[in-house]
Design a protein around this motif. Structure first.
Motif, PDB file in Angstrom:
ATOM      1  N   ILE A 132      17.693  -1.419   0.343  1.00 45.53           N
ATOM      2  CA  ILE A 132      17.210  -0.473   1.688  1.00 45.53           C
ATOM      3  C   ILE A 132      18.216  -0.748   2.726  1.00 45.53           C
ATOM      4  CG2 ILE A 132      15.819  -0.523   3.545  1.00 45.53           C
ATOM      5  CD1 ILE A 132      13.428  -1.012   1.781  1.00 45.53           C
ATOM      6  N   ILE A 133      18.958  -2.290   2.983  1.00 45.97           N
ATOM      7  CA  ILE A 133      20.052  -2.277   3.851  1.00 45.97           C
ATOM      8  C   ILE A 133      21.135  -1.583   3.260  1.00 45.97           C
ATOM      9  CG2 ILE A 133      21.305  -4.090   5.161  1.00 45.97           C
ATOM     10  CD1 ILE A 133      18.999  -5.821   4.975  1.00 45.97           C
ATOM     11  N   ASP A 134      21.339  -1.571   2.111  1.00 40.97           N
ATOM     12  CA  ASP A 134      22.644  -0.914   1.526  1.00 40.97           C
ATOM     13  C   ASP A 134      22.632   0.687   1.902  1.00 40.97           C
ATOM     14  OD1 ASP A 134      25.114  -0.943  -0.059  1.00 40.97           O
ATOM     15  OD2 ASP A 134      23.617   0.498  -1.250  1.00 40.97           O
ATOM     16  N   GLN A 135      21.496   1.167   1.630  1.00 32.62           N
ATOM     17  CA  GLN A 135      21.057   2.312   1.992  1.00 32.62           C
ATOM     18  C   GLN A 135      21.396   2.926   3.392  1.00 32.62           C
ATOM     19  OE1 GLN A 135      20.596   4.988  -0.272  1.00 32.62           O
ATOM     20  NE2 GLN A 135      21.174   6.383   1.263  1.00 32.62           N
ATOM     21  N   GLN A 136      21.225   1.864   4.364  1.00 29.39           N
ATOM     22  CA  GLN A 136      21.257   1.932   5.731  1.00 29.39           C
ATOM     23  C   GLN A 136      22.968   2.232   6.048  1.00 29.39           C
ATOM     24  OE1 GLN A 136      18.721   2.832   7.126  1.00 29.39           O
ATOM     25  NE2 GLN A 136      17.660   1.121   8.213  1.00 29.39           N
ATOM     26  N   HIS A 167      30.233   2.298  14.630  1.00 34.77           N
ATOM     27  CA  HIS A 167      29.627   2.192  13.490  1.00 34.77           C
ATOM     28  C   HIS A 167      29.887   0.532  13.043  1.00 34.77           C
ATOM     29  CE1 HIS A 167      31.256   2.873   9.203  1.00 34.77           C
ATOM     30  NE2 HIS A 167      30.122   2.656   9.015  1.00 34.77           N
ATOM     31  N   MET A 168      30.982  -0.034  13.771  1.00 40.03           N
ATOM     32  CA  MET A 168      31.167  -1.539  13.535  1.00 40.03           C
ATOM     33  C   MET A 168      29.800  -2.328  14.129  1.00 40.03           C
ATOM     34  SD  MET A 168      34.886  -2.156  14.015  1.00 40.03           S
ATOM     35  CE  MET A 168      35.025  -2.152  15.760  1.00 40.03           C
ATOM     36  N   GLU A 169      29.453  -1.769  15.313  1.00 36.45           N
ATOM     37  CA  GLU A 169      28.370  -2.477  15.947  1.00 36.45           C
ATOM     38  C   GLU A 169      27.047  -2.246  15.307  1.00 36.45           C
ATOM     39  OE1 GLU A 169      28.148  -4.586  19.030  1.00 36.45           O
ATOM     40  OE2 GLU A 169      30.216  -4.669  18.430  1.00 36.45           O
ATOM     41  N   LEU A 170      26.854  -1.204  14.652  1.00 37.04           N
ATOM     42  CA  LEU A 170      25.531  -1.115  13.674  1.00 37.04           C
ATOM     43  C   LEU A 170      25.741  -1.850  12.483  1.00 37.04           C
ATOM     44  CD1 LEU A 170      24.982   2.884  14.720  1.00 37.04           C
ATOM     45  CD2 LEU A 170      23.567   0.719  15.134  1.00 37.04           C
ATOM     46  N   GLN A 171      26.905  -1.907  11.812  1.00 37.54           N
ATOM     47  CA  GLN A 171      26.924  -2.722  10.608  1.00 37.54           C
ATOM     48  C   GLN A 171      27.009  -3.946  10.850  1.00 37.54           C
ATOM     49  OE1 GLN A 171      27.694   0.064   7.552  1.00 37.54           O
ATOM     50  NE2 GLN A 171      27.738  -2.326   7.438  1.00 37.54           N
ATOM     51  N   ALA A 229      24.316  -6.511   9.067  1.00 42.05           N
ATOM     52  CA  ALA A 229      24.851  -7.911   8.414  1.00 42.05           C
ATOM     53  C   ALA A 229      23.861  -8.878   8.902  1.00 42.05           C
ATOM     54  CB  ALA A 229      26.394  -8.250   8.935  1.00 42.05           C
ATOM     55  N   ASP A 230      23.394  -9.015  10.192  1.00 40.32           N
ATOM     56  CA  ASP A 230      22.322  -9.916  10.671  1.00 40.32           C
ATOM     57  C   ASP A 230      21.108  -9.805   9.794  1.00 40.32           C
ATOM     58  OD1 ASP A 230      24.305 -10.860  12.473  1.00 40.32           O
ATOM     59  OD2 ASP A 230      23.167  -9.470  14.282  1.00 40.32           O
ATOM     60  N   PHE A 231      20.878  -8.776   9.493  1.00 44.66           N
ATOM     61  CA  PHE A 231      19.612  -8.607   8.672  1.00 44.66           C
ATOM     62  C   PHE A 231      19.764  -9.098   7.224  1.00 44.66           C
ATOM     63  CE2 PHE A 231      18.629  -4.585  11.389  1.00 44.66           C
ATOM     64  CZ  PHE A 231      17.782  -5.321  12.147  1.00 44.66           C
ATOM     65  N   TYR A 232      20.950  -8.911   6.572  1.00 42.68           N
ATOM     66  CA  TYR A 232      21.330  -9.592   5.485  1.00 42.68           C
ATOM     67  C   TYR A 232      21.044 -11.191   5.724  1.00 42.68           C
ATOM     68  CZ  TYR A 232      22.548  -5.964   2.222  1.00 42.68           C
ATOM     69  OH  TYR A 232      22.712  -4.861   1.353  1.00 42.68           O
ATOM     70  N   THR A 233      21.641 -11.752   6.710  1.00 44.35           N
ATOM     71  CA  THR A 233      21.644 -12.996   7.049  1.00 44.35           C
ATOM     72  C   THR A 233      20.173 -13.504   7.085  1.00 44.35           C
ATOM     73  OG1 THR A 233      23.777 -13.017   8.087  1.00 44.35           O
ATOM     74  CG2 THR A 233      22.375 -14.886   8.475  1.00 44.35           C
ATOM     75  N   PHE A 234      19.449 -12.987   7.600  1.00 47.56           N
ATOM     76  CA  PHE A 234      17.895 -13.425   8.092  1.00 47.56           C
ATOM     77  C   PHE A 234      17.427 -13.398   6.830  1.00 47.56           C
ATOM     78  CE2 PHE A 234      18.564 -11.175  12.269  1.00 47.56           C
ATOM     79  CZ  PHE A 234      19.076 -12.236  12.872  1.00 47.56           C
ATOM     80  N   GLN A 235      17.510 -12.203   5.764  1.00 49.57           N
ATOM     81  CA  GLN A 235      16.886 -12.050   4.505  1.00 49.57           C
ATOM     82  C   GLN A 235      17.500 -13.229   3.726  1.00 49.57           C
ATOM     83  OE1 GLN A 235      17.302  -8.165   2.671  1.00 49.57           O
ATOM     84  NE2 GLN A 235      17.360  -9.133   0.551  1.00 49.57           N
ATOM     85  N   GLY A 236      18.676 -13.580   3.753  1.00 53.26           N
ATOM     86  CA  GLY A 236      19.083 -14.588   2.724  1.00 53.26           C
ATOM     87  C   GLY A 236      18.392 -16.107   3.317  1.00 53.26           C
ATOM     88  N   GLN A 237      18.360 -16.108   4.400  1.00 55.94           N
ATOM     89  CA  GLN A 237      17.691 -17.702   4.988  1.00 55.94           C
ATOM     90  C   GLN A 237      16.495 -17.485   4.369  1.00 55.94           C
ATOM     91  OE1 GLN A 237      18.599 -16.759   9.296  1.00 55.94           O
ATOM     92  NE2 GLN A 237      20.292 -18.000   9.295  1.00 55.94           N
ATOM     93  N   CYS A 238      15.566 -16.373   4.561  1.00 50.23           N
ATOM     94  CA  CYS A 238      14.242 -16.536   3.999  1.00 50.23           C
ATOM     95  C   CYS A 238      14.296 -16.858   2.299  1.00 50.23           C
ATOM     96  CB  CYS A 238      13.662 -15.124   4.244  1.00 50.23           C
ATOM     97  SG  CYS A 238      13.085 -14.945   5.945  1.00 50.23           S
ATOM     98  N   GLU A 239      15.245 -16.219   1.819  1.00 52.33           N
ATOM     99  CA  GLU A 239      15.129 -16.331   0.280  1.00 52.33           C
ATOM    100  C   GLU A 239      15.818 -17.772  -0.046  1.00 52.33           C
ATOM    101  OE1 GLU A 239      16.519 -11.718  -0.972  1.00 52.33           O
ATOM    102  OE2 GLU A 239      17.926 -13.196  -0.563  1.00 52.33           O
ATOM    103  N   ARG A 240      16.453 -18.404   0.740  1.00 50.82           N
ATOM    104  CA  ARG A 240      16.639 -19.936   0.603  1.00 50.82           C
ATOM    105  C   ARG A 240      15.574 -20.586   0.538  1.00 50.82           C
ATOM    106  NH1 ARG A 240      17.954 -23.179   4.619  1.00 50.82           N
ATOM    107  NH2 ARG A 240      18.579 -21.597   5.952  1.00 50.82           N
ATOM    108  N   ILE A 241      14.861 -20.396   1.651  1.00 52.75           N
ATOM    109  CA  ILE A 241      13.648 -21.458   1.564  1.00 52.75           C
ATOM    110  C   ILE A 241      12.747 -21.088   0.609  1.00 52.75           C
ATOM    111  CG2 ILE A 241      11.714 -21.776   3.151  1.00 52.75           C
ATOM    112  CD1 ILE A 241      13.331 -21.129   5.687  1.00 52.75           C
TER     113      ILE A 241
END
Length: 346
Positions: free
Chosen positions: A195-199, A217-221, A225-237
């Protein structure tokens, strides 16, 4: 998330009542054997080594509980960051998608279409992430032995994810994703990632159409990237447990201590007189229950995405973000906030 100030007696008994039973049986058996047989000399354990063992176990369980709490609190901080990031995403999308860089202006309805698509898809990401985090892992309670698994299923039904319908994720993804997109994204192993990739692909399209320029464009990207970070942090736990040498050995140590406890208690209380032996039973139960309770608190805190009553209230947080983002789009048909059921906010 348990929302009341204190646990009631009923809740405590539901959580630990079975342990009171076996501790009581064991301490009573030791007292009976000590009182009515000639084996009392074999049942005497000096109090000093027993107290040393008890102190060591308490320190060990305390370390485990601190580590488990750190995992729980980190998970809550991550979801707090998701809330803030989601609000930032929505308000930035609204402000950045405009006619400022276009030679020929788009209509308000066209601009709203792009804004709504990006914000709606983000809401879909929230519910998809929640659903993925609730998938049980091998070390969670629902995948343990038959007794623990069945008990966990009952608790989830009464004080966990069973309080709400199982179709929440599907319903929201169908609502917030275009039909063709839903059919495609739902088949991925990690739908939230896609879903984030589609964004990102949509941002690329907006840049090609000059609806946003390079900076926006860079600011939205960066926000994606922050959402990927948050998702990865949740997946780590979720996917890396509290190391099992800490998570499982504390249970062994508590079991050893409770096994030895009445053997030290009964001889000490026998010094009080004729009825001292019987007084050892309630005090053994009390001390043993405290150690079992400490062990259980850590055990049920180390996996904050298990869908139990003390876990992160992801559904409530998703709904809070959903309402905020829909209001930013000036929509009036808003879903109701998630209310606690049986004292539990999911």
């Amino acid at each position: 998330m348990y929302i009341k100030k204190n646990f009631g007696l009923k809740s405590i008994l539901i959580f630990t009542g079975a342990h009171l039973l076996w501790i009581g049986i064991w301490s009573s058996l030791v007292a009976i054997v000590y009182q009515f047989t000639s084996l009392k000399e074999w049942l005497i354990i000096p109090w000093l080594p027993l107290s040393v063992i008890g102190t060591a176990v308490a320190f060990y369980v305390g370390f485990k509980n601190n580590s488990a709490y750190d995992r729980l609190w980190e998970a809550r901080k991550i979801w707090g960051a998701i809330i803030n990031g989601s609000r930032t995403w929505s308000t930035t999308v609204k402000a950045y998608i405009s006619n400022q860089f276009l030679a020929e202006n788009l209509s308000k309805s066209d601009l709203d279409f792009y804004r709504k698509k990006l914000i709606y898809r983000h809401i879909g990401w929230l519910y998809s992430l929640r659903s993925q985090l609730l998938i049980p892992t091998a070390w969670e309670h629902i995948n343990q032995g038959k007794h623990v698994s069945n008990t966990t299923k009952k608790r989830r039904a009464s004080f966990g994810v069973g309080l709400h319908g199982d179709d929440i994720t599907e319903k929201h993804l169908r609502k917030y994703l275009p039909k063709d997109e839903y059919e495609r994204l739902i088949n991925y192993k990690n739908t939230a990632t896609q879903i984030i990739d589609q964004q990102s692909q949509d941002l690329k399209e907006l840049r090609e159409k000059d609806i946003i320029e390079d900076f926006r464009h860079m600011e939205l990207q960066k926000l994606l990237a922050d959402f990927y970070t948050f998702q990865g942090q949740c997946e780590r736990i979720k996917k890396f447990p509290l190391p099992r040498q800490y998570g499982s050995m504390s249970l062994v140590f508590v079991g050893i201590f409770i096994f030895l406890l009445p053997l030290g208690m009964v001889s000490e209380f026998a010094k009080l007189g004729e009825f001292g032996v019987w007084l050892s039973i309630p005090f053994t139960i009390l001390v043993g229950w405290v150690y079992v309770m400490m062990e259980l608190i850590g055990d049920y805190s180390e996996n904050p995405f298990e869908g139990m009553g003390n876990d992160i209230p992801m559904l409530s947080l998703c709904r809070t973000i959903e309402i905020d983002l829909l209001e930013m789009l000036e929509e009036t048909d808003l879903p109701a906030p998630i209310e606690p059921i049986n004292g539990i906010l999911m």
